[in-house]
Design a protein around this motif. Structure first.
Motif, short mmCIF file in Angstrom:
data_model
loop_
_atom_site.label_atom_id
_atom_site.label_comp_id
_atom_site.label_asym_id
_atom_site.label_seq_id
_atom_site.Cartn_x
_atom_site.Cartn_y
_atom_site.Cartn_z
N UNK A 188 0.82 -1.21 0.00
CA UNK A 188 0.00 0.00 0.00
C UNK A 188 0.85 1.26 0.00
N UNK A 189 2.12 1.13 -0.32
CA UNK A 189 3.02 2.29 -0.38
C UNK A 189 4.00 2.25 0.77
N UNK A 190 5.15 2.89 0.58
CA UNK A 190 6.21 2.83 1.59
C UNK A 190 6.50 4.16 2.23
N UNK A 191 6.11 5.28 1.60
CA UNK A 191 6.42 6.59 2.16
C UNK A 191 5.14 7.41 2.30
N UNK A 246 2.57 10.02 1.68
CA UNK A 246 2.26 10.74 0.46
C UNK A 246 2.57 9.96 -0.80
N UNK A 247 3.03 8.72 -0.63
CA UNK A 247 3.36 7.90 -1.79
C UNK A 247 2.11 7.55 -2.56
N UNK A 248 2.20 7.60 -3.86
CA UNK A 248 1.05 7.24 -4.69
C UNK A 248 1.19 5.81 -5.22
N UNK A 249 2.24 5.13 -4.77
CA UNK A 249 2.46 3.76 -5.23
C UNK A 249 1.43 2.84 -4.60
N UNK A 250 0.77 2.07 -5.40
CA UNK A 250 -0.22 1.10 -4.93
C UNK A 250 0.06 -0.24 -5.58
N UNK A 251 -0.43 -1.30 -4.95
CA UNK A 251 -0.37 -2.60 -5.62
C UNK A 251 0.62 -3.47 -5.06
#
Length: 161
Positions: free
Chosen positions: A151-154, A156-161
């Motif tokens: 679900x993201x590492x930082x 405000x991160x927008x990384x998903x998946x």
């Protein structure tokens, strides 16, 4: 002192080697954890990467449906690398032995533990017992089977998946 938080009575016995020490107590009115003290006769020198069970000089009786969690003190962890090895350690309602704290030194320097030092916190919490029911499939969720970091590492991160 009550803070609007429901209290639960915990029976406590001071053991002979802890008779002169204070009972677990809360540092502030809104603190969740009560401080546990080292009930030792001689200082303990905890070397780098060494772990030791430190006695607290108390035994407790928790009501059924409650547990006590032994947690690190943030100041000891941040300043000295001292933490609870099995954090949080769980004390079950049917345990009647001495409360012990498994401390570990994660720093490169030795750390001295002395009598009466605040070494950990004790958080009392309600718990539920699970009733395990085997099924052929689980309901679907947005996350699904995504595991560690999915679900993201930082912030405000927008990384998903």
């Amino acid at each position: 002192m009550m803070t609007g938080v429901e209290g639960v009575e915990i029976k406590v016995v001071r053991l002979a080697h802890g008779r002169d020490l204070a009972l677990p107590d809360y540092a502030t009115a809104a603190a969740a954890g009560a401080d546990l003290l080292a009930a030792i006769d001689q200082d303990i020198e905890l070397g780098p990467l060494e772990r030791r069970i430190v006695p607290t000089g108390i035994s407790i009786a928790l009501p059924v449906g409650f547990e006590a969690q032994v947690r690190p003190r943030s100041g000891l962890a941040a300043k000295n690398g001292i933490t609870v090895a099995n954090a949080p350690g769980t004390i079950d309602a049917d345990y009647r032995g001495e409360v012990g704290v498994i401390l570990v030194n994660l720093s490169k320097e030795s750390f001295r533990i002395s009598r009466g030092m605040r070494i950990a916190q004790l958080v009392v919490a309600r718990h539920a017992r699970a009733i395990w029911r085997e099924v052929s499939a689980l309901d679907e969720t947005e996350r699904g089977a995504g595991g560690f970091g999915s679900t993201g590492v930082a912030a405000g991160s927008s990384t998903r998946g």
